[in-house]
Design an enzyme around this catalytic site. Structure first.
Site, PDB file in Angstrom:
ATOM      1  N   SER A  89       0.833  -1.194   0.000  1.00  0.00           N
ATOM      2  CA  SER A  89       0.000   0.000   0.000  1.00  0.00           C
ATOM      3  C   SER A  89       0.862   1.235   0.000  1.00  0.00           C
ATOM      4  O   SER A  89       2.045   1.196   0.315  1.00  0.00           O
ATOM      5  CB  SER A  89      -0.884   0.008   1.235  1.00  0.00           C
ATOM      6  OG  SER A  89      -0.058   0.246   2.356  1.00  0.00           O
ATOM      7  N   LYS A  90       0.200   2.346  -0.343  1.00  0.00           N
ATOM      8  CA  LYS A  90       0.915   3.610  -0.410  1.00  0.00           C
ATOM      9  C   LYS A  90       1.444   4.003   0.957  1.00  0.00           C
ATOM     10  O   LYS A  90       2.425   4.704   1.049  1.00  0.00           O
ATOM     11  CB  LYS A  90      -0.033   4.681  -0.913  1.00  0.00           C
ATOM     12  CG  LYS A  90      -0.326   4.493  -2.366  1.00  0.00           C
ATOM     13  CD  LYS A  90      -1.044   5.691  -2.921  1.00  0.00           C
ATOM     14  CE  LYS A  90      -1.477   5.373  -4.328  1.00  0.00           C
ATOM     15  NZ  LYS A  90      -2.841   5.625  -4.610  1.00  0.00           N
ATOM     16  N   ARG A  91       0.748   3.564   1.975  1.00  0.00           N
ATOM     17  CA  ARG A  91       1.157   4.011   3.307  1.00  0.00           C
ATOM     18  C   ARG A  91       2.582   3.574   3.646  1.00  0.00           C
ATOM     19  O   ARG A  91       3.250   4.220   4.405  1.00  0.00           O
ATOM     20  CB  ARG A  91       0.159   3.552   4.367  1.00  0.00           C
ATOM     21  CG  ARG A  91      -0.821   4.666   4.702  1.00  0.00           C
ATOM     22  CD  ARG A  91      -2.028   4.147   5.407  1.00  0.00           C
ATOM     23  NE  ARG A  91      -2.948   3.540   4.478  1.00  0.00           N
ATOM     24  CZ  ARG A  91      -3.516   2.373   4.643  1.00  0.00           C
ATOM     25  NH1 ARG A  91      -3.238   1.645   5.691  1.00  0.00           N
ATOM     26  NH2 ARG A  91      -4.366   1.907   3.763  1.00  0.00           N
ATOM     27  N   GLN A  92       3.024   2.470   3.050  1.00  0.00           N
ATOM     28  CA  GLN A  92       4.385   2.024   3.373  1.00  0.00           C
ATOM     29  C   GLN A  92       5.335   2.404   2.245  1.00  0.00           C
ATOM     30  O   GLN A  92       5.730   1.575   1.456  1.00  0.00           O
ATOM     31  CB  GLN A  92       4.408   0.520   3.587  1.00  0.00           C
ATOM     32  CG  GLN A  92       3.552   0.107   4.751  1.00  0.00           C
ATOM     33  CD  GLN A  92       4.022  -1.210   5.329  1.00  0.00           C
ATOM     34  OE1 GLN A  92       5.097  -1.688   5.025  1.00  0.00           O
ATOM     35  NE2 GLN A  92       3.207  -1.787   6.176  1.00  0.00           N
ATOM     36  N   GLY A  93       5.649   3.669   2.164  1.00  0.00           N
ATOM     37  CA  GLY A  93       6.639   4.108   1.172  1.00  0.00           C
ATOM     38  C   GLY A  93       6.027   4.277  -0.197  1.00  0.00           C
ATOM     39  O   GLY A  93       4.825   4.191  -0.378  1.00  0.00           O
TER      40      GLY A  93
END
Ligand code: GLU
Length: 491
Positions: free
Chosen positions: A267-271
């Protein structure tokens, strides 16, 4: 003839998962001398993200995937379309979907549903309260006979049946099962009772993904539907639609999920996951393609390095794994470093210039020769080139090698100054020999000499070997820096 497609929804920029979703069907089509189609599935207007269409097309073009049919950006960045089966934007195909929806109504395989959103919401809450999956209860099915010959119309973006607002739902048979053979996952079976009476045409007259995807894949002649695993549970609905419309089924292959290192969904949340961000940072298209190709597939031997042409030859859909594939940015960096290192000097210079436009070509070229084997991505050159362009102030203590002392560092630098002053040919091997001679003649260790010289030149504890830095800085600047290190030690 084999025909595959990549059918993204413009609900966001092209991400790493999307890139793989394009690459695998591309490779499969190309290795069979087939065709590859790009189609934009933009029927969910509420999830449309501005700029996403352009981003998806442009990123794929920059990365170098080519398609035979579909939208593309011309040189002036206008969207054009090519191919005989267009348009390739679903939003431009509404009458086609509506026509087939009417056919399904006429044959009794779909029905009008007049339930209000209010009723559906209450139903959903009730089911949730009873821990049941949310599913339409079939309330309007009983109206099928009554409305069988009714034609719907679209007026002011509203679907109307006898002037009543409605949607169209798929009439899933009440018993039996759907089976299909997934090329990656093997046999998949789903009971009819677990399939929802899917909305096919929404109240605004737009089709849902499920109707549009089947009609387009059929009309565009797609033989192999290769897509992400998240769609596998929708496939039975699609199969029923093919059957109801008397169409041949394509083959299906559902690609494994992409996971973060902690095995959560990528996901975008991780980098970073947007492909464009990688390109902007100076990840090379060939590195991205090579790495992404291995997210879920690998050849039967341990070979890892493949350029696009070699991927076309070697990719094997039957070897794609079922288990989720882990996205590892260190591994991607390794691939990128490899391709940067192996890029011809001239091309690398052209690419690096985008990051350091003001540095003269000759100097940048030399810096690249020293630094290229250590770059994970090209944007790093901005930091790495820093000390070549400008020596920042540093603490004199770092000039002293950890197993040495200030007096030794000073002695080493003085002797190095003497030697280098007299050096005629300013070449890395000669410089290195001169430093080695200082070690020998003064009974010092390599660390005693090479360490302070390297720090004197770069102002950093970590940097390339001194002879390489000096070759870039040239003689005058190198000696000035060593002299100023000596001055620092004397203070
Ligand atoms: N439009 C879908 C998406 O954005 C693709 C589904 C498919 O390939 O069938 O993921």
């Amino acid at each position: 003839m084999i025909k595959t497609r990549f059918a993204p929804s413009p609900t966001g920029y092209l991400h790493i998962g999307g890139l793989r979703g394009a690459l695998y069907p591309y490779l499969f089509a190309k290795q069979h001398k087939g065709k590859f189609v790009l189609r934009l599935e933009d029927t969910d207007q509420s999830r449309y993200v501005k700029g996403a269409v352009e981003n998806i097309i442009q990123t794929l073009q920059k990365i170098g995937l080519e398609w035979d049919e579909g939208p593309y950006l011309d040189k002036t960045l206008n969207i054009k379309q090519k191919g005989r089966f267009g348009p390739y934007f679903q939003s431009q195909r509404l009458p086609i979907y509506q026509q087939y929806a009417q056919k399904l109504i006429d044959s009794g395989q779909a029905y009008y549903c007049f339930c209000s959103t209010d009723r559906l919401e209450k139903l959903r809450q009730l089911q949730q309260g009873q821990n049941q999956p949310s599913k339409y209860d079939g309330c309007c099915r009983r109206l099928t006979e009554k409305y069988k010959s009714a034609k719907f119309k679209i007026q002011n973006s509203k679907l109307l049946v006898n002037d009543r607002p409605a949607v169209i739902r798929l009439k899933i048979p009440q018993s039996g099962e759907v089976r299909f053979n997934d090329l990656i996952r093997g046999e998949v079976k789903i009971q009819m009772e677990d399939i929802d009476d899917q909305v096919l045409i929404k109240s605004d007259g737009f089709p849902t993904y499920h109707l549009a995807v089947v009609i387009d894949d059929h009309l565009m002649g797609i033989t192999h539907v290769i897509r992400g695993e998240e769609w596998i549970s929708s496939t039975p609905k699609h199969i029923l639609l093919y059957q109801f419309l008397n169409w041949d089924l394509p083959k299906f292959a559902h690609l494994p999920l992409l996971l973060n290192k902690d095995r959560s969904k990528l996901s975008k949340r991780q980098g970073d996951v947007a492909a464009e961000d990688y390109l902007k940072k100076g990840y090379l298209p060939e590195a991205l393609l090579n790495y992404v190709a291995l997210l879920g597939w690998h050849p039967s031997d341990d070979r890892e390095l493949f350029r696009l042409k070699e991927l076309i030859k070697n990719f094997d859909l039957s070897r794609v794994q079922k288990a989720g594939a882990i996205f590892d940015s260190d591994k991607l960096n390794w691939f990128n470093c490899f391709y940067i290192k192996n890029k011809p000097d001239k091309e690398l210079l052209r690419l690096a210039k985008k990051f350091l436009p003001d540095v003269p070509d000759k100097l940048l070229d030399k810096i690249l020769k020293v630094e290229k084997s250590r770059l994970s991505y090209l944007a790093e050159i901005c930091d790495r080139a820093g000390y070549f362009l400008n020596l920042a102030d540093y603490e004199p203590e770092i000039l002293i090698f950890k197993k040495s002392d200030g007096g030794t560092a000073r002695l080493a630098l003085e002797k190095v100054m003497d030697r280098l002053n007299g050096l005629k040919k300013w070449q890395p091997e000669k410089i290195k020999q001169a430093l080695a001679a200082v070690v020998q003649e003064n009974r010092l260790t390599n660390g005693d000499v090479f360490w302070p010289v390297r720090v004197a030149l770069s102002g950093l504890k970590q940097s390339p070997p001194p002879e390489e830095i000096m070759a870039v800085l040239e003689k005058d600047e190198s000696l000035t820096r060593i002299q100023s290190a000596l001055d620092k030690l004397k203070k």
